[in-house]
Scaffold this motif. Sequence first.
Motif, PDB file in Angstrom:
ATOM      1  N   THR A  74     -35.572  12.427  -7.301  1.00  0.00           N
ATOM      2  CA  THR A  74     -36.551  12.714  -5.474  1.00  0.00           C
ATOM      3  C   THR A  74     -36.690  12.857  -4.858  1.00  0.00           C
ATOM      4  OG1 THR A  74     -37.207  10.448  -5.195  1.00  0.00           O
ATOM      5  CG2 THR A  74     -37.308  10.575  -7.125  1.00  0.00           C
ATOM      6  N   THR A  75     -37.278  12.958  -3.969  1.00  0.00           N
ATOM      7  CA  THR A  75     -37.870  14.399  -2.936  1.00  0.00           C
ATOM      8  C   THR A  75     -37.223  12.461  -1.853  1.00  0.00           C
ATOM      9  OG1 THR A  75     -39.093  15.466  -3.352  1.00  0.00           O
ATOM     10  CG2 THR A  75     -38.343  14.999  -0.581  1.00  0.00           C
ATOM     11  N   ALA A  76     -37.482  11.532  -1.982  1.00  0.00           N
ATOM     12  CA  ALA A  76     -36.849  10.823  -1.419  1.00  0.00           C
ATOM     13  C   ALA A  76     -35.842  10.039  -0.924  1.00  0.00           C
ATOM     14  CB  ALA A  76     -38.352   9.847  -1.342  1.00  0.00           C
ATOM     15  N   GLU A  77     -35.273  10.616  -2.017  1.00  0.00           N
ATOM     16  CA  GLU A  77     -33.574   9.608  -2.722  1.00  0.00           C
ATOM     17  C   GLU A  77     -33.088  11.440  -2.218  1.00  0.00           C
ATOM     18  OE1 GLU A  77     -32.108  10.548  -7.023  1.00  0.00           O
ATOM     19  OE2 GLU A  77     -31.119   8.699  -6.736  1.00  0.00           O
ATOM     20  N   THR A  78     -33.312  12.576  -2.025  1.00  0.00           N
ATOM     21  CA  THR A  78     -32.745  13.269  -1.257  1.00  0.00           C
ATOM     22  C   THR A  78     -32.751  13.064   0.474  1.00  0.00           C
ATOM     23  OG1 THR A  78     -32.790  14.884  -3.156  1.00  0.00           O
ATOM     24  CG2 THR A  78     -32.306  15.888  -1.050  1.00  0.00           C
ATOM     25  N   ALA A  79     -33.726  12.481   0.488  1.00  0.00           N
ATOM     26  CA  ALA A  79     -33.915  12.398   2.104  1.00  0.00           C
ATOM     27  C   ALA A  79     -33.039  11.311   2.460  1.00  0.00           C
ATOM     28  CB  ALA A  79     -35.567  12.567   2.172  1.00  0.00           C
ATOM     29  N   LYS A  80     -32.691  10.305   1.670  1.00  0.00           N
ATOM     30  CA  LYS A  80     -31.425   9.071   1.691  1.00  0.00           C
ATOM     31  C   LYS A  80     -30.135   9.335   1.591  1.00  0.00           C
ATOM     32  CE  LYS A  80     -32.547   5.983  -0.929  1.00  0.00           C
ATOM     33  NZ  LYS A  80     -32.430   4.602  -1.643  1.00  0.00           N
ATOM     34  N   VAL A  81     -30.131  10.742   0.878  1.00  0.00           N
ATOM     35  CA  VAL A  81     -28.902  11.224   0.711  1.00  0.00           C
ATOM     36  C   VAL A  81     -28.045  12.331   2.079  1.00  0.00           C
ATOM     37  CG1 VAL A  81     -26.577  12.947  -0.177  1.00  0.00           C
ATOM     38  CG2 VAL A  81     -28.442  11.431  -1.756  1.00  0.00           C
ATOM     39  N   GLU A  82     -28.983  12.832   2.489  1.00  0.00           N
ATOM     40  CA  GLU A  82     -29.002  13.649   3.752  1.00  0.00           C
ATOM     41  C   GLU A  82     -28.428  12.983   5.021  1.00  0.00           C
ATOM     42  OE1 GLU A  82     -32.001  16.497   3.135  1.00  0.00           O
ATOM     43  OE2 GLU A  82     -31.127  17.549   2.002  1.00  0.00           O
ATOM     44  N   SER A  83     -29.805  11.974   4.764  1.00  0.00           N
ATOM     45  CA  SER A  83     -29.275  10.743   5.691  1.00  0.00           C
ATOM     46  C   SER A  83     -28.122  10.181   5.691  1.00  0.00           C
ATOM     47  CB  SER A  83     -30.915   9.868   5.885  1.00  0.00           C
ATOM     48  OG  SER A  83     -30.270   8.910   6.593  1.00  0.00           O
ATOM     49  N   ALA A 106     -15.832   6.930   1.371  1.00  0.00           N
ATOM     50  CA  ALA A 106     -16.561   5.412   1.487  1.00  0.00           C
ATOM     51  C   ALA A 106     -17.857   5.445   1.208  1.00  0.00           C
ATOM     52  CB  ALA A 106     -16.482   4.333   2.846  1.00  0.00           C
ATOM     53  N   PHE A 107     -17.820   6.193  -0.603  1.00  0.00           N
ATOM     54  CA  PHE A 107     -18.590   6.235  -1.642  1.00  0.00           C
ATOM     55  C   PHE A 107     -19.679   5.066  -2.148  1.00  0.00           C
ATOM     56  CE2 PHE A 107     -21.403   8.277  -4.895  1.00  0.00           C
ATOM     57  CZ  PHE A 107     -21.669   9.634  -4.544  1.00  0.00           C
ATOM     58  N   GLY A 108     -20.297   4.675  -2.190  1.00  0.00           N
ATOM     59  CA  GLY A 108     -21.160   3.363  -2.224  1.00  0.00           C
ATOM     60  C   GLY A 108     -22.472   3.075  -2.162  1.00  0.00           C
ATOM     61  N   ALA A 140     -26.087   5.878 -11.092  1.00  0.00           N
ATOM     62  CA  ALA A 140     -27.052   7.223 -11.986  1.00  0.00           C
ATOM     63  C   ALA A 140     -26.635   8.052 -10.708  1.00  0.00           C
ATOM     64  CB  ALA A 140     -28.036   6.788 -12.917  1.00  0.00           C
ATOM     65  N   ALA A 141     -27.323   6.971  -9.881  1.00  0.00           N
ATOM     66  CA  ALA A 141     -27.999   7.704  -7.893  1.00  0.00           C
ATOM     67  C   ALA A 141     -26.839   8.519  -7.631  1.00  0.00           C
ATOM     68  CB  ALA A 141     -29.381   6.674  -7.187  1.00  0.00           C
ATOM     69  N   GLY A 142     -25.375   7.673  -7.472  1.00  0.00           N
ATOM     70  CA  GLY A 142     -24.374   8.270  -7.505  1.00  0.00           C
ATOM     71  C   GLY A 142     -23.956   9.289  -7.829  1.00  0.00           C
ATOM     72  N   LEU A 143     -24.007   9.202  -8.968  1.00  0.00           N
ATOM     73  CA  LEU A 143     -23.416  10.538  -9.665  1.00  0.00           C
ATOM     74  C   LEU A 143     -24.121  11.540  -9.685  1.00  0.00           C
ATOM     75  CD1 LEU A 143     -22.165  11.782 -12.176  1.00  0.00           C
ATOM     76  CD2 LEU A 143     -23.868  10.537 -13.639  1.00  0.00           C
ATOM     77  N   ARG A 144     -25.897  11.502  -9.303  1.00  0.00           N
ATOM     78  CA  ARG A 144     -26.600  12.872  -9.013  1.00  0.00           C
ATOM     79  C   ARG A 144     -26.466  13.365  -7.458  1.00  0.00           C
ATOM     80  NH1 ARG A 144     -30.202   9.712 -11.160  1.00  0.00           N
ATOM     81  NH2 ARG A 144     -31.158   8.833  -9.195  1.00  0.00           N
ATOM     82  N   ARG A 145     -25.650  12.246  -6.546  1.00  0.00           N
ATOM     83  CA  ARG A 145     -25.573  12.873  -5.185  1.00  0.00           C
ATOM     84  C   ARG A 145     -24.122  13.583  -4.438  1.00  0.00           C
ATOM     85  NH1 ARG A 145     -23.889   8.810  -1.417  1.00  0.00           N
ATOM     86  NH2 ARG A 145     -23.686   7.009  -2.594  1.00  0.00           N
ATOM     87  N   MET A 146     -22.863  12.886  -6.046  1.00  0.00           N
ATOM     88  CA  MET A 146     -21.365  12.893  -5.632  1.00  0.00           C
ATOM     89  C   MET A 146     -21.028  14.519  -4.984  1.00  0.00           C
ATOM     90  SD  MET A 146     -18.496  11.667  -7.261  1.00  0.00           S
ATOM     91  CE  MET A 146     -18.053  10.595  -6.843  1.00  0.00           C
TER      92      MET A 146
END
Length: 238
Positions: A31-40, A59-61, A104-110
């Motif tokens: 989602t847009t919010a999830e993408t923003a969290k990842v970029e942050s 450190a990926f967690g 699942a979220a981790g896999l998407r952003r890895m």
Amino acid sequence: MLRNFITYGLSLAFLQLLIACSAEPVKETATTAETAKVESAVNSGSDANMGEAEILIVAFGDSLYAGYGVDQKEGFAPELQEALQAMGRDVRVHNAGVSGDTTAAGLRRMDFVIDSLSRKPDLVLLGLGGNDLLRGLKPSDTRANLDAMIENLQDRGIAVMLTGMLAPPNLGSEFSDEFNIIYPALAKKYDVALYPFFMDGVFGQPDLFLPDGLHPNAEGIDIIVEKITPQVAQALEG
């Protein structure tokens, strides 16, 4: 360590410390919010001098890695970096922890996280799965997501160290048995290092938590780092 495993298994409430905000069902696309969290997270963990260190660890967690509720310099990643440097290692530990992340979220952003770095990491610490437990997600899905992440990293020629979790018995013996085998089974399958219980030495000690009683404080993080650092150093030798 075994005593801590047993204590951990007696309390489902402990798992709440692994999630900061979202209780939404896991989606197949970010989602847009999830993408923003990842970029942050990528931006907060970035360092213009990253390429100058001889060794780069990611450190990926989730919130345990992100340093929830403590000063930025007191989080897991900077404390681990300091501990390894004290051992004479020229190392940078990049904080890629995102509070509330499921596997699942981790896999998407890895791919985004790894591709955003200025160089290929020498080691990725992979610590996800606690939020899957909290949401009651299928252990088979958790395992598949972690499997895919490890395979992705190894295909890139990056070493991996898993930091595991355990399912509380409240979820039933069948669920617990299926979940608890995930980390050792994947560690064996891919021949990667395994630290079985990330919160070893801290859980069950109220004075090592923030006032909310859920998140480890700076002293608690220090203990986690003290216990895990030797195995991280060993994984770098791999």
